[in-house]
Design a protein around this motif. Structure first.
Motif, PDB file in Angstrom:
ATOM      1  N   ALA A 107      -2.692  -1.399  -6.870  1.00 41.19           N
ATOM      2  CA  ALA A 107      -2.838  -0.951  -5.474  1.00 41.19           C
ATOM      3  C   ALA A 107      -3.533   0.405  -5.384  1.00 41.19           C
ATOM      4  O   ALA A 107      -3.236   1.202  -4.503  1.00 41.19           O
ATOM      5  N   ALA A 126       0.848  -1.194   0.000  1.00 42.79           N
ATOM      6  CA  ALA A 126       0.000   0.000   0.000  1.00 42.79           C
ATOM      7  C   ALA A 126       0.882   1.241   0.000  1.00 42.79           C
ATOM      8  O   ALA A 126       1.912   1.276   0.661  1.00 42.79           O
ATOM      9  N   GLU A 129      -3.580  -8.297 -10.980  1.00 45.63           N
ATOM     10  CA  GLU A 129      -3.909  -7.901  -9.607  1.00 45.63           C
ATOM     11  C   GLU A 129      -5.090  -8.749  -9.143  1.00 45.63           C
ATOM     12  O   GLU A 129      -6.044  -8.985  -9.908  1.00 45.63           O
TER      13      GLU A 129
END
Ligand SMILES: [Zn+2]
Length: 376
Positions: free
Chosen positions: A353, A152, A289
């Motif tokens: 992200a 993150a 992802e």
């Protein structure tokens, strides 16, 4: 191999030192020094650089690994290393006139710098992993994040170098896009812009790298011949790169770069990537992802089929069903039982992200392993 032939140690400092050495070489006319730095850089790009253009394989000392030590899940690739790579590449471009250095700037801009900062500009990556195995927690806005945090973007780190470096780079971005010499103008990076250089005024219109068309409109040009040079990226072939003539006002010159998705394979000496493939579009590296995958499909269970050309935004592959045998080793190859065909959506690595915690991988296990396992 002697250390003097390749960059080693702390990545950012090595690149800063090299950038300074190029400045010294240019100021003092020291061609030997210039060639030595260029050689070191070339070898570092060939053996110690991630697909994204990021550098750094060791979290300890934020350093280069040995040749071909490029583990995707331990990629350090500090944002500052990306900035420093651009600074060095640009200096070498200016010192040598070699347009290929623009390829490096292009790659790092679109895969390291573009990845670093959140859409709202309020958090950033310090390091850039190429493989996030575990979805991390959302980082609290009022907490200092350890600088190695991968999954993150964080609002603040105990070391804040990258923030200032990105701000400086963005503020000076225009200096990397075009150059001039007595004969004309060289365009190195493609973005909508007005270029006033080489006795000409040019308007550049493009959606690069989302699209491959670059249209240059001549706004002003002298009545004498000028040379307009385009950098043709290493992944593109064919387009004409040099135009020399008397340019007319409002004349348009069009460059079309091929933006089909393509497979990319690692050098077999990169042990950590053996058996994997990645997908790129132009200078943009793609990734898978977890948030985009079909229900229940985990990124550590997929295999891609590299015999099929990648489509826009997806590749074909299989979901495997690895069995837990008590240990991660067996006396025979693990058979991929009942592999289910799946479509594996991809997105630009720089977009990952941005929708909450997720897992991610750039390098995707490829099908040859599956075929081998079936024959055992
Ligand atoms: Zn930094």
């Amino acid at each position: 191999m002697r250390n003097g032939e390749v960059f080693h140690g702390h990545v950012v400092r090595a690149l800063y030192l090299a950038a300074g050495a190029v400045d010294v070489a240019v100021e003092t006319g020291d061609d030997e020094l210039l060639e030595a730095v260029a050689r070191q850089f070339e070898r570092t790009l060939a053996r110690r650089t991630h697909l994204t253009g990021g550098m750094g394989s060791r979290h300890l000392d934020e350093s280069y690994g040995e040749d071909f030590v490029l583990p995707p899940d331990r990629a350090y690739s500090e944002t500052c290393a990306g900035v420093a790579t651009i600074m060095l590449a640009q200096r070498l471009l200016l010192a040598t006139g070699d347009l290929r250095y623009g390829d490096i700037v292009d790659r790092v801009l679109h895969n390291v710098i573009a990845t670093a900062v959140a859409d709202d500009g309020r958090s950033f990556f310090y390091a850039h992993t190429l493989h996030q195995r575990v979805a991390t927690e959302v980082v609290s806005q009022d907490r200092v994040q350890l600088r190695f945090g991968g999954g993150a973007r964080a609002p603040w780190f105990e070391v804040s170098c990258c923030l200032n470096n990105v701000a400086r780079l963005v503020a000076s971005l225009g200096t990397y896009f075009a150059t001039e010499d007595p004969g004309g103008v060289q365009l190195h990076q493609y973005a909508p812009m007005r270029v006033e250089a080489g006795g000409m005024v040019l308007d550049v219109d493009t959606a690069y790298p989302d699209a491959g068309v670059v249209t240059v409109t001549v706004v002003e040009a002298p009545p004498t011949p000028r040379t307009l040079t385009f950098r043709i990226p290493e992944w593109a072939t064919g387009p004409e790169s040099v135009h020399r003539r008397v340019f007319k006002k409002q004349e348009q010159i069009r460059l079309e770069l091929p933006m089909r998705p393509r497979w990319t394979f690692p050098d077999p000496r990169v042990d950590a990537l053996r058996g994997c493939a990645a997908v790129e579009v132009g200078p943009v590296v793609l990734c898978a992802e977890s948030i985009d995958q079909e229900d229940g499909v985990r990124l550590d269970e997929i295999q891609v089929d590299t015999s099929v050309a990648p489509e826009v935004g997806a590749v074909k592959g299989h979901r495997t069903h690895p069995a837990d045998t008590g240990r991660p080793y067996q006396s025979r190859r693990a058979a991929a039982e009942r592999p289910d065909p799946v479509v594996i959506p991809l997105l630009p690595y720089h977009r990952w992200a941005r929708r909450g915690p997720s897992t991610m991988r750039v390098w995707l296990p490829a099908d040859p392993f599956e075929r081998v396992s079936r024959t055992v």
